[in-house]
Enzyme design. Structure first.
Site, mmCIF file in Angstrom:
data_model
loop_
_atom_site.group_PDB
_atom_site.id
_atom_site.type_symbol
_atom_site.label_atom_id
_atom_site.label_comp_id
_atom_site.label_asym_id
_atom_site.label_seq_id
_atom_site.Cartn_x
_atom_site.Cartn_y
_atom_site.Cartn_z
ATOM 1 N N HIS A 1 -7.506 0.660 -6.362
ATOM 2 C CA HIS A 1 -7.569 -0.009 -5.110
ATOM 3 C C HIS A 1 -8.441 -1.319 -5.676
ATOM 4 O O HIS A 1 -9.364 -1.686 -5.336
ATOM 5 C CB HIS A 1 -8.665 0.715 -4.185
ATOM 6 N N ARG B 1 0.832 -1.301 0.015
ATOM 7 C CA ARG B 1 0.030 -0.009 -0.045
ATOM 8 C C ARG B 1 1.179 1.197 -0.082
ATOM 9 O O ARG B 1 1.653 1.497 0.778
ATOM 10 C CB ARG B 1 -1.032 0.061 1.198
ATOM 11 N N ASP C 1 -17.254 7.531 -1.606
ATOM 12 C CA ASP C 1 -15.882 7.110 -0.943
ATOM 13 C C ASP C 1 -15.606 8.771 -0.417
ATOM 14 O O ASP C 1 -16.297 9.539 -0.780
ATOM 15 C CB ASP C 1 -14.680 6.624 -2.024
ATOM 16 N N ARG D 1 -13.596 -8.430 2.177
ATOM 17 C CA ARG D 1 -12.074 -8.220 2.076
ATOM 18 C C ARG D 1 -11.447 -9.332 2.323
ATOM 19 O O ARG D 1 -10.643 -9.893 1.725
ATOM 20 C CB ARG D 1 -11.787 -6.861 2.778
ATOM 21 N N CYS E 1 -16.358 1.748 0.518
ATOM 22 C CA CYS E 1 -15.207 0.827 1.061
ATOM 23 C C CYS E 1 -14.753 1.010 2.363
ATOM 24 O O CYS E 1 -14.270 0.262 2.908
ATOM 25 C CB CYS E 1 -14.043 1.261 0.076
ATOM 26 N N GLN F 1 -10.221 -3.827 -3.180
ATOM 27 C CA GLN F 1 -11.869 -3.397 -2.687
ATOM 28 C C GLN F 1 -12.684 -3.992 -3.604
ATOM 29 O O GLN F 1 -13.811 -4.204 -3.371
ATOM 30 C CB GLN F 1 -11.525 -1.950 -2.389
HETATM 31 N N1 NVA Z 1 -9.943 6.698 -1.624
HETATM 32 C C1 NVA Z 1 -9.200 6.232 -0.203
HETATM 33 C C2 NVA Z 1 -9.708 4.993 0.074
HETATM 34 C C3 NVA Z 1 -9.403 4.350 1.509
HETATM 35 C C4 NVA Z 1 -9.769 2.754 1.573
HETATM 36 C C5 NVA Z 1 -8.000 6.604 0.120
HETATM 37 O O1 NVA Z 1 -7.375 6.425 -1.073
HETATM 38 O O2 NVA Z 1 -7.775 7.192 1.164
HETATM 39 N N1 CP Z 2 -11.386 -0.004 2.746
HETATM 40 C C1 CP Z 2 -9.698 0.048 3.039
HETATM 41 O O1 CP Z 2 -8.944 -0.473 2.256
HETATM 42 O O2 CP Z 2 -9.952 0.222 4.159
HETATM 43 P P1 CP Z 2 -8.287 0.220 5.049
HETATM 44 O O3 CP Z 2 -7.776 1.624 4.476
HETATM 45 O O4 CP Z 2 -8.824 0.389 6.437
HETATM 46 O O5 CP Z 2 -7.541 -0.687 4.806
#
Ligand code: NVA
Ligand code: CP
Length: 304
Positions: free
Chosen positions: A131, A104, A219, A287, A259, A134
């Site tokens: 992502h 990540r 989101d 997930r 998500c 997800q």
């Molecule tokens: N769009 C959000 C998703 C978090 C799971 C981010 O990138 O922070």
């Molecule tokens: N939806 C998701 O990826 O959540 P986290 O940021 O908690 O991993």
């Protein structure tokens, strides 16, 4: 055989994706029935987190343990990655010691650079651009509640962010129509839009986008790394909130997904996550199951 990676949904064929989702649902049922499984015994997943996480970390770590393997949590704060060791060098070393690597991070090209020289499968667990994990959970959730998503109309309300880009990939891979309602300047990737053609449309009016749709998704307005833009974005996205009132415009059997984490009072109304159309808790749980299927797919192959 070249190593398979999962950096976007395009790394798998449509039929592989469907097979993976069905396997995820099978894993869910058997796990809930108390059956044990050790397909990944003695296997190790390295998890590199340059951004925060609750769901992703817990699901990958629990998933590896439930399949008889182990997961290593690596943060740049405590590894040489955070002190400037090149990504390629880190990839060559880590991938010789483990069976798969989950990353990540911020820039998408970092996971591509890691994967390019990795001896083992690399999984994108969120970048600024995508992502895909997800989407596996979202598509599994839809499948469990409504069956095939082929031909359905999905509406994305809000930022054209990493999740929205992955929804465009999903629209292509799973063959559904996607309407994106976003303010000007917050559209998803232009390249992806061009690739998707008339399968994806951009609208400005959330009500028009929601009308008769089968699935509404949103989101946060400011993703990780965009914290300083929070105030500006709150202004730009005012009016792009999903609420029961907006849901009422959708198809009578429409579902709502997010998500998570969610900001109540911003992209969702206070009561939206608990609304009768909401499947966000199933979505979060999936997930775990979807990624267990993904780990088996990449490390040992799916059965049958
Ligand atoms: N769009 C959000 C998703 C978090 C799971 C981010 O990138 O922070
Ligand atoms: N939806 C998701 O990826 O959540 P986290 O940021 O908690 O991993």
């Amino acid at each position: 055989m070249p190593v398979r990676h999962f950096l976007t949904l395009k790394d798998m064929s449509s039929s592989e994706l469907v097979q993976l989702l069905d396997h995820a649902t099978y894993l869910k049922k058997t796990w809930r029935a108390g059956e044990t499984r050790d397909t990944l015994r003695n296997r190790v997943l390295a998890m590199i987190f340059e951004k925060s996480s609750t769901r992703t970390r817990v699901s990958f770590e629990a998933g590896m343990t439930q399949l008889g393997g182990a997961a290593l949590f690596l943060s740049p704060r405590d590894t040489q990655l955070g002190r400037g060791e090149p990504i390629e060098d880190s990839s060559r070393v880590i991938s010789r010691m483990v069976d798969a690597v989950m990353i990540r991070t911020f820039e998408h090209h970092k996971v591509e650079a890691f994967a390019k020289v990795s001896e083992k499968p690399v999984i994108n667990a969120l970048t600024d651009d995508y992502h895909p994990c997800q989407l596996l959970a979202d598509m599994q959730t839809w499948r469990e509640h409504r069956g095939s998503i082929q031909g359905a109309t999905v509406t994305w309300i809000g930022d054209g962010n990493n999740m929205c880009n992955s929804y465009i990939n999903a629209a292509i891979q799973f063959d559904f129509k996607l309407r994106v309602a976003c303010p000007e300047g917050y559209e998803p990737s232009a390249d992806l839009l061009a690739e998707a053609g008339d399968r994806v449309s951009i609208l400005r009016d959330p009500a028009e986008a929601a009308r008769d749709a089968h699935l509404l998704v949103t989101d946060v307005w400011a993703s990780m790394g965009q914290e300083e833009e929070q105030a500006k974005r709150a202004q730009a996205f005012a009016g792009y909130q999903i609420s029961p009132k907006l849901m009422a415009l959708a198809d009578k059997d429409a579902l709502f997904m997010h998500c998570l984490p969610a900001h109540r009072g911003e992209e969702v109304s206070e009561d939206m996550l608990e609304h009768s159309t909401s499947v966000v808790w199933d979505e979060a749980e999936n997930r775990l199951h979807a990624q267990k299927a993904l780990l088996e797919f990449l490390i040992v192959g799916l059965p049958g």
